[in-house]
Design a protein around this motif. Structure first.
Motif, short mmCIF file in Angstrom:
data_model
loop_
_atom_site.label_atom_id
_atom_site.label_comp_id
_atom_site.label_asym_id
_atom_site.label_seq_id
_atom_site.Cartn_x
_atom_site.Cartn_y
_atom_site.Cartn_z
N ILE A 124 0.83 -1.20 0.00
CA ILE A 124 0.00 0.00 0.00
C ILE A 124 0.87 1.26 0.00
N ARG A 125 0.22 2.40 -0.18
CA ARG A 125 0.93 3.69 -0.21
C ARG A 125 1.05 4.25 1.21
N HIS A 126 2.19 4.83 1.51
CA HIS A 126 2.42 5.41 2.83
C HIS A 126 2.77 6.89 2.69
N GLU A 127 2.15 7.70 3.52
CA GLU A 127 2.43 9.13 3.55
C GLU A 127 2.82 9.52 4.98
N LYS A 137 -4.57 15.19 -4.35
CA LYS A 137 -4.59 14.21 -5.42
C LYS A 137 -4.84 14.94 -6.74
N LYS A 162 -2.13 0.52 -4.08
CA LYS A 162 -1.68 1.91 -3.94
C LYS A 162 -2.85 2.88 -3.76
N ASN A 163 -4.06 2.39 -3.93
CA ASN A 163 -5.24 3.19 -3.67
C ASN A 163 -5.52 3.30 -2.17
N GLU A 194 -7.93 6.64 -1.67
CA GLU A 194 -7.86 7.77 -2.60
C GLU A 194 -9.10 7.83 -3.48
N ILE A 203 -4.08 4.22 1.47
CA ILE A 203 -3.03 5.09 2.01
C ILE A 203 -3.03 5.01 3.53
#
Length: 319
Positions: A49-52, A63, A258-259, A298, A261
């Motif tokens: 997954i995406r990490h912020e 976005k 990746k959707n 997202e 977060i």
């Protein structure tokens, strides 16, 4: 003379060891990044997954997108004034503070064959567990869960993707089905716009559900004959599966990993106390990890969830 115990034996036997990590004070940003990266790598889903990371506990993540069919014809030496524009948006996040305390007696450290090195061994074990627990919340968290639920204190910490998709994504409800069917996968894919079916989608399902799908196909071959393409076992509807241990067996999620977060801040605190009066009198070391996180999606339109799958009946005979 008492025999020295191995790390694994002490972790298994000592009731004082629970969950957490080892160091002291407030981590510097580069140390916090390393700690978070270790938890990100704890499971295949967390790595995918995406990490912020943000300095603020709440805020917005920008976005940007481009709509389709934006090409136009060209005329030599002419500017018709047409300009393509991207679409901008924001996703709000609000991190939840959490803590993971644990403690270990000095006697446990003295009995360990590695002595003081035991702390690092526990650090590695507990950092992985932090990642596993975080993945559990990323999937199953529910801030609105009933207080009577036995896991209320854990699951209430955040709202995970199962709840988010169930309230805003595409839902394929197969409640009442007696077995898995190929059609449910195609319905899930067809429920979302084609632009998201771009080769990045993955089926998120429990390892048991993934194995049951393989068994379902094998039973079809046994009962009806024929041949099932090998790729179908791991890729229903030509989309790869990503086994996720924290998924339940009655649910399958379709999305691009990746959707999803996970938002963290740099304010990771890992504290240790071995010198206070309580620590000295009890001959213990106390540890607690403080951090925060939130999980957001997202594009909910790029998600689908298959709900109500039946538990597998192992009493069936397919021979």
């Amino acid at each position: 003379m008492a025999l020295l115990k191995s790390n694994r034996q002490i972790v298994k036997d000592s009731s004082a060891i629970t969950t957490g990590v080892v160091t002291s004070g407030l981590l510097q940003p580069y140390q916090a990044k390393k700690f978070l990266r270790q938890t990100f790598d704890a499971t295949p889903l967390m790595a995918a997954i995406r990490h912020e990371t943000r300095a603020e506990k709440s805020g917005e993540i920008d976005k940007i997108g481009i709509s389709g069919r934006i090409l136009r014809g060209k005329a030599e030496n002419t500017d018709d004034g047409y300009r393509a524009k991207p679409h901008f948006g924001v996703i709000k996040y609000q991190t939840t503070p959490v803590r993971l305390p644990w403690e270990i007696t000095e006697e446990t450290i003295r009995e360990n064959i590695e002595g003081e090195g035991f702390e690092k061994a526990v650090t590695d074990l507990m950092t992985v567990q932090i990642g596993v627990d975080t993945e559990d919340l990323v999937i199953n968290g529910d801030e609105g869960i009933d207080a009577s639920d036995p896991d209320y204190d854990f699951l209430k910490l955040n709202t995970g993707i199962k709840k988010l998709i169930s309230t805003g994504g595409h839902i394929i409800d197969v409640t009442g089905a007696t077995d898995m069917e190929m059609e449910m996968f195609y319905k899930a894919v067809a429920s979302m716009p084609n632009k998201y079916n771009n080769g990045k989608l993955r089926w998120l399902m429990s390892p048991t559900r993934s194995q049951q799908w393989e068994l379902f196909l094998l039973n079809k071959v046994i009962n009806n004959g024929g041949v099932v393409p090998e790729a179908l076992y791991k890729s229903p509807a030509a989309i790869q599966t990503l086994p996720v241990p924290n998924m339940d067996d009655t649910t399958v999620i379709l999305t691009d990993p990746k959707n999803i977060i996970e938002v963290n801040t740099y304010t990771v605190k890992i504290r240790k106390d071995a010198t206070s009066k309580e620590a000295i009198m009890m001959d213990k070391r106390f540890y607690v990890t403080h951090f925060d996180f939130d999980v957001i999606i997202e594009e909910l339109d790029a998600t689908a969830i298959i709900k109500g799958l039946p538990e597998y009946d192992f009493s069936k005979s397919y021979q």
